[in-house]
Design an enzyme around this catalytic site. Structure first.
Site, PDB file in Angstrom:
ATOM      1  N   CYS A  54      -7.607 -14.750  28.177  1.00 48.13           N
ATOM      2  CA  CYS A  54      -8.783 -13.577  28.324  1.00 48.13           C
ATOM      3  C   CYS A  54     -10.024 -14.098  26.804  1.00 48.13           C
ATOM      4  O   CYS A  54     -10.954 -13.995  27.586  1.00 48.13           O
ATOM      5  CB  CYS A  54      -8.838 -12.342  28.900  1.00 48.13           C
ATOM      6  SG  CYS A  54      -7.443 -11.100  27.603  1.00 48.13           S
ATOM      7  N   HIS A 309      -6.942  -5.993  27.469  1.00 43.65           N
ATOM      8  CA  HIS A 309      -7.364  -6.597  28.435  1.00 43.65           C
ATOM      9  C   HIS A 309      -9.167  -7.228  27.049  1.00 43.65           C
ATOM     10  O   HIS A 309      -9.511  -6.278  26.890  1.00 43.65           O
ATOM     11  CB  HIS A 309      -7.818  -6.499  29.837  1.00 43.65           C
ATOM     12  CG  HIS A 309      -8.529  -7.370  29.790  1.00 43.65           C
ATOM     13  ND1 HIS A 309      -8.291  -8.420  30.150  1.00 43.65           N
ATOM     14  CD2 HIS A 309      -9.616  -7.618  31.350  1.00 43.65           C
ATOM     15  CE1 HIS A 309      -9.134  -9.493  30.902  1.00 43.65           C
ATOM     16  NE2 HIS A 309     -10.142  -8.852  31.397  1.00 43.65           N
TER      17      HIS A 309
END
Length: 992
Positions: A54, A309
């Site tokens: 990510c 994340h």
């Protein structure tokens, strides 16, 4: 409604509700609409998260929306000859980018004109050599990739391409040092691509920039050497911003190293920042345009530096609208405003959560933003970037593949709908006629198959009824509860459509199994009454020869045995068909359990001798009446029967007499041998090679194992077999040479041999069969120095075999698995030795004999033929000798565990790094705080194996800890500490 599982006539709640009534077509398939994967109008394209990539996706989206960078990359020529020459793309060959620029070109072209909702960046990630399963430092990735891109583009001829990284991202500042004595100013100019701002103790972005530029005093030991004064002087140092780039990257240093825990942590503090940033107050020259607009905010969700994340909020430079890029999902913000949303609502690790500060118009605050990107404010219209023709052709090819996939999925959906409609009609037609009417023919079919037939997700398989059959090939009565009775009409339709068998009609139920089950149930109900009857019958004294012999142990447990036997018969009847066990493996396991149970004694087998007759011991049996025996026979029809007048086994009587004679013989033999070999029985009376006795020049050698076996027999002649031969072949090599040197027999090999006086040797030769005579002679040459004494062995030493033995011993010490070593923690450079653990202090031969006593017969050393008196010489290899040697080692030579030490199981091929992790869990000392040593040698190479470092079984390793961390075992990120970060080592980012 729920189905009545015990009722074969209940056909409700088996999954029919799905098919009754009208059904929407969309419910006939589990294939998602392929148009959901299609890019929406005026939307951006997402990027697939390949596991933990990510952080890469956020930067790719941010760089894609830098129109100047995208245009420069499109201008970068391709290295492929067919594209450089302007030829069309080869249709039968997949395009494979060769350089990082080509990968980025192709990726940007797909992000711009692909019809897909998201694309796969695996080619780009693979080209960089990134580990898709490991999350890396996003800020470090940004720096390294920009450096790699600048280095790659520096070889281009077009200056707009060659200098794009510097034009967009490069600024200049100077380290300025001013001498307090003479006022001399020295300046060191340096380039920067981002400003790294400390956020600790600050609440606003401008405060962070101010601290970055603040003046530093150089005093004391840190004084500055002035070239003008030619001496160290007090001075001041600060950073002056000389020029700023078009795109200003501000790195907020959220991830810092915690010295107390030895690993990184995240600072979850709020930092306020505005959408407009005026940098003029921070510049050295104030006459330029330095107003910047916020263009991107990079977010890290999560409270830990090692997990979480990454997402990005980026402004579209052409429309001014904000978008949130979260891998495959892209969300447009309402009203052209930046909305950080739930990214700021994540819980903090502490109970006392910091309140979010109030933000004015045009300002924002975040505790998860780690990078802010500002673009120089300009009134010029944004660029319109077109995809080059050859890249557009590649994009069109990918779009064609996507359309083909969509058409294929749509066709599969149609086929699924057609099958669903057909099945719907079939179920509606047959379910109404499924119940069997009274007096009409019917079939049994399993509930499991009916549920699968009604399950829309899986097509039904052929009907298989073999799992419901008994050993007679008919329907087992216990399976009725999981079967359903259906009409013959529907059964005919099922078997014609799906096949299978065997059919279980009205005559399928097994009468034999029903009768057997009734018998077992009747016996179970009768058991308690019969137990009372038998108990009363046993109180009656039996007269004459009308009774029967029964084992006392069997009588004590006959009710339990009967109940177990009835339960086993019940289970055997239930599982009479092997296929009911599910698979062959379960069947084999059940057969193995049965074999183990068969090894246990059944009723009245406790008085059966090995010859199958009545045992001779009357203490183990008693006589019961004929009435009691008949009751017992109802439960144990196969039990051995011995009438009262039955004679005992004649063979057992003979063996009993022979055993008594052998015991007497063994006692006499042991007494004679002990009297004859007093010196051999007592260690203190035996000679020693270390101090050769003066009264003789000859000594004989036997194996210590022979001595230990002989002592066992002498101490316990009725329990141990007599020793008939001296197995000296174990001390010799296959060539007949001795395996020991005189020096080794005085030291490490002294535990394997026993020295015998010449007079005693004569008696040994008379009492035992000697396969090989081994003798040591002391000689002295005539006229030589009295101290020059020679020791000669017969047979002589075999040098080759001796060297092979030593090599094998060393190899064994280096090739071990699951061996024990000991870790001893050192305090203040002193090894504190305490009393040895009492349970490990036993080392006498007496204790060894106690341990050996319970060994089953047949485990004695094969070189000593205790029973047949044979004296066969056995040829042995080095390996068989080592096996003997291991058996012969006495326990007193092993390491005695000291209190405070900890034992660890290790293998020779294990690395020192892996051992340190084991030590960390055992002592709560971090690997980088461990100083290990063995025999004075420091162990420092973490990649070396324990075998190569000289760590052998029973070794003691000293551990000295440098400031161990308290309560280390309770830390969450232990593995992050014990496994040092390698970052981007080994990837393409550092390849140059």
């Amino acid at each position: 409604r729920r189905n009545c599982r015990g009722n074969p006539n209940c056909l409700v709640g088996i999954g029919e509700h799905v098919w009754l009534g009208e059904i929407d077509e969309n419910s006939f398939h589990n294939i998602d609409d392929p148009n959901c994967e299609r890019r929406k109008k005026n939307a951006f394209v997402g990027l697939t998260n390949l596991g933990a990539t990510c952080y890469v996706n956020t930067f790719l989206q941010m760089w894609f929306l830098n129109l100047e960078l995208r245009q420069a990359l499109y201008l970068c020529p391709s290295t492929c000859s067919e594209y450089a020459a302007g030829e069309s793309v080869l249709k039968d060959k997949d395009y494979e980018p060769q350089t990082i620029c080509e990968h980025l070109q192709y990726l940007f072209a797909l992000l711009q004109n692909s019809k897909r909702r998201y694309i796969d960046p695996s080619g780009f990630v693979k080209a960089l050599g990134l580990d898709t399963g490991q999350q890396q430092d996003a800020q470090e990735f940004s720096k390294l990739f920009m450096s790699l891109l600048e280095d790659t583009l520096s070889k281009q001829k077009n200056p707009n391409v060659r200098n794009i990284v510097q034009k967009q991202f490069c600024g200049e500042y100077a380290y300025v040092t001013v001498c307090n004595q003479c006022g001399r100013e020295s300046k060191l100019v340096s380039k920067f691509y981002e400003l790294e701002l400390n956020i600790q103790g600050h609440k606003q972005l401008t405060d962070c920039i101010t601290e970055f530029l603040k003046e530093e005093k150089l005093e004391g030991d840190n004084r500055y050497f002035c070239e003008t004064c030619q001496s160290k002087q007090n001075a001041t140092r600060k950073i002056r911003l000389l020029s700023l780039p078009c795109t200003l990257n501000l790195q907020l240093m959220r991830f810092v190293f915690d010295r107390q825990t030895g690993h990184k942590k995240k600072l979850n503090t709020y930092i306020g920042f505005s959408e407009l940033l005026d940098m003029e107050p921070f510049m050295e020259q104030k006459n330029g345009v330095y107003v910047y607009e916020l263009s991107a905010v990079l977010i890290h969700r999560g409270v830990s530096a090692y997990s979480g994340h990454y997402i990005a909020h980026v402004k579209d430079p052409q429309t001014g609208e904000w978008y949130k890029f979260n891998d495959e999902d892209i969300e447009k913000m309402e009203g052209k405003k930046l909305q950080l949303g739930i990214e700021e609502d994540l819980a903090e690790p502490s109970k006392s959560q910091t309140r979010k500060p109030k933000c004015g118009k045009g300002t924002h605050c975040s505790r998860n933003a780690y990078m802010l990107v500002y673009r120089l404010q300009t009134r010029e219209k944004s660029l319109t970037v077109e995809v080059p023709a050859f890249l557009q052709e590649l994009v069109e090819r990918d779009n064609c593949k996507f359309e083909e996939w969509c058409n294929e999925m749509a066709e599969m959906r149609k086929e699924s709908v057609a099958r669903g409609k057909t099945k719907h009609e079939e179920v509606k037609k047959l379910y109404k006629r499924l119940p069997a009417e009274a007096g009409s023919p019917y079939d049994f079919i399993s509930l499991e198959w009916l549920q699968k037939w009604l399950d829309e997700s899986t097509p039904p398989k052929p009907i298989d009824n073999t799992a419901y059959l008994c050993s007679h090939g008919k329907l087992h009565p216990d399976k009725i509860s999981i079967m359903k009775r259906i009409s013959e009409y529907v059964a005919d339709d099922f078997y014609s459509r799906y096949g299978g068998g065997p059919r279980l009609n009205v005559k399928a139920l097994c009468k034999d199994c029903v009768v057997e089950r009734c018998r077992i149930l009747r016996l179970k109900n009768q058991l308690n009454e019969d137990y009372k009857t038998v108990t009363n019958l046993l109180k009656i004294t039996v007269k004459g020869n009308d009774g029967f012999w029964v084992g006392k142990a069997s009588l004590r447990s006959w009710r339990q045995l009967a109940l177990e036997q009835l339960n086993e018969q019940d289970e055997d009847a239930e599982h009479s068909n092997g296929k009911m066990n599910g698979n062959a493996q379960n069947k084999d396991e059940s057969n193995e359990e049965k074999r183990e149970e068969e090894d246990e004694l059944n009723f009245n087998e406790d008085i059966v001798c090995p010859h199958g007759d009545l045992c001779i011991s009357e203490n183990e049996r008693r006589v019961v009446s004929k009435e009691a025996w008949e009751k017992l026979k109802q439960y144990f029809p196969k039990a051995p029967e011995f009438p009262n007048n039955k004679e005992c086994c004649s063979q057992c009587k003979i063996l009993e007499r022979e055993g008594e004679e052998n015991e007497a013989l063994h006692k006499m033999m042991a007494s004679e041998q002990k009297t004859s070999l007093q010196n051999l029985f007592h260690d203190k009376c035996r000679p020693c090679l270390g101090s050769w006795p003066q009264e003789t020049d000859e000594l004989y050698i036997v194996s210590q194992f022979f001595v230990e076996e002989w002592r066992k027999f002498v101490r316990r002649p009725t329990r141990c077999s007599p020793v008939s031969s001296v197995g000296n072949s174990v001390l010799l090599c296959p060539h007949g040479g001795l395996m020991f040197t005189y020096a080794s027999m005085t030291k490490e090999d002294s535990k394997l041999i026993a020295l015998i006086w010449p007079s005693e040797w004569e008696r040994i030769q008379k009492l035992f069969v000697v396969d090989h005579v081994i003798k040591i002679t002391r000689t002295q040459a005539a006229g030589a120095d009295p101290e020059s004494i020679l020791y000669v062995s017969e047979p002589q030493l075999c040098p080759e075999c001796r060297e092979g033995l030593l090599c094998q011993q060393q190899r064994d010490l280096r090739e071990y698995t699951q061996a024990t070593i000991y870790i001893h923690k050192v305090v203040d450079n002193k090894k504190v030795m305490k009393d040895a653990a009492p349970e490990l202090n036993v080392s006498s031969s007496e204790a060894e004999e106690e341990r050996e006593e319970n060994k089953p017969e047949g485990e004695q050393d094969p070189d000593f033929n205790q029973t047949n008196g044979g004296a066969k010489r056995q040829k042995i290899s080095h390996q068989s000798y080592i096996t003997y040697q291991k058996q012969g080692i006495r326990r007193s030579t092993r390491h005695r565990k000291v209190r405070g030490e900890k034992a660890l199981l290790v293998s020779a091929n294990q690395t020192l790094k892996e051992l340190k992790i084991q030590i960390m869990h055992a002592f709560s000392v971090a690997p980088f705080d461990q100083n290990l040593s063995i025999d004075g040698k420091i162990l420092s190479d973490d990649t070396a194996t324990l075998g190569s470092l000289g760590v052998i079984p029973e070794s003691v390793i000293l551990l000295k800890a440098d400031e161990p961390i308290a309560d280390y075992a309770a830390m969450d990120d232990v593995m992050q500490v014990c496994m040092p970060e390698e970052g981007f080592k080994g990837t393409g980012l550092l390849g140059h």
